[in-house]
Scaffold this active site. Sequence first.
Site, short mmCIF file in Angstrom:
data_model
loop_
_atom_site.label_atom_id
_atom_site.label_comp_id
_atom_site.label_asym_id
_atom_site.label_seq_id
_atom_site.Cartn_x
_atom_site.Cartn_y
_atom_site.Cartn_z
N CYS A 1 1.12 -1.44 0.34
CA CYS A 1 -0.07 0.51 0.19
C CYS A 1 1.25 1.74 0.52
CB CYS A 1 -0.95 -0.02 1.02
SG CYS A 1 -1.62 1.50 1.24
N HIS B 1 -3.87 -4.24 -0.62
CA HIS B 1 -3.21 -5.32 0.95
C HIS B 1 -3.61 -6.83 0.98
CE1 HIS B 1 -3.43 -1.79 3.19
NE2 HIS B 1 -4.30 -1.56 2.80
N GLU C 1 -2.55 -9.02 3.19
CA GLU C 1 -3.74 -9.31 4.61
C GLU C 1 -5.28 -9.65 4.33
OE1 GLU C 1 -3.07 -4.67 5.25
OE2 GLU C 1 -1.87 -6.15 4.02
#
Length: 217
Positions: free
Chosen positions: A85, A195, A197
């Site tokens: 990011c 992202h 995750e």
Amino acid sequence: MSASSIVIIDYGMGNLHSVASALAHVSPQSDIQITADRQTILDADKVIFPGVGAIRDCMAEIRRLHFDTLVPEIVESGKPVLGICVGMQALLEHSEENQGIDCIGLLPGNVRFFGDNLADAQGQRLKVPHMGWNNVEQTIDHPLWHGIENNSRFYFVHSYYVDNVKAEHLAGRSEYPNTFAAAVSHNNLFATQFHPEKSHTNGLQLLKNFTEWNGLV
């Protein structure tokens, strides 16, 4: 495969524990640390450079902690590095956010605002920030794309996008509504605007690929 040490650079900007939890899920044998300690970062086998929030605040902390010189040093060492990011945006030369901020400059390119009156081809207004799931077209064959189908969806949250990267550094692209760089790469460095995750199966696969990557393409 022997366990590796993975460090998540902590400069106070990023979903650090979410990234650490996702890494622990895909690679329970790895030693995962969140740290701002220079030597610990230098000693790690692999390094993750995350970031969320305003680039002005991120770059202020990056410079205060001297990570603006440490990150290039790590990349130069040849060990695998993953930017996430704003961590990706900080690797470029300049961002127009906050009236213009110079970034680390590891890769040529700029960060630009999506715009106040963004609309798709049908004239429907598009919200800024660009938030949610979007397809990513893989523009190169890269070890971090292993096991991930082309045009798979990943989770984005950003009002600024990466532009003007060199063709050889583009690893993936998305549209909102214009094309922007969703991932960049150069040798042992890979970075994503999305992202991983927060991107469920595809994101976990990318993180797993990173834990197994030796930095070679």
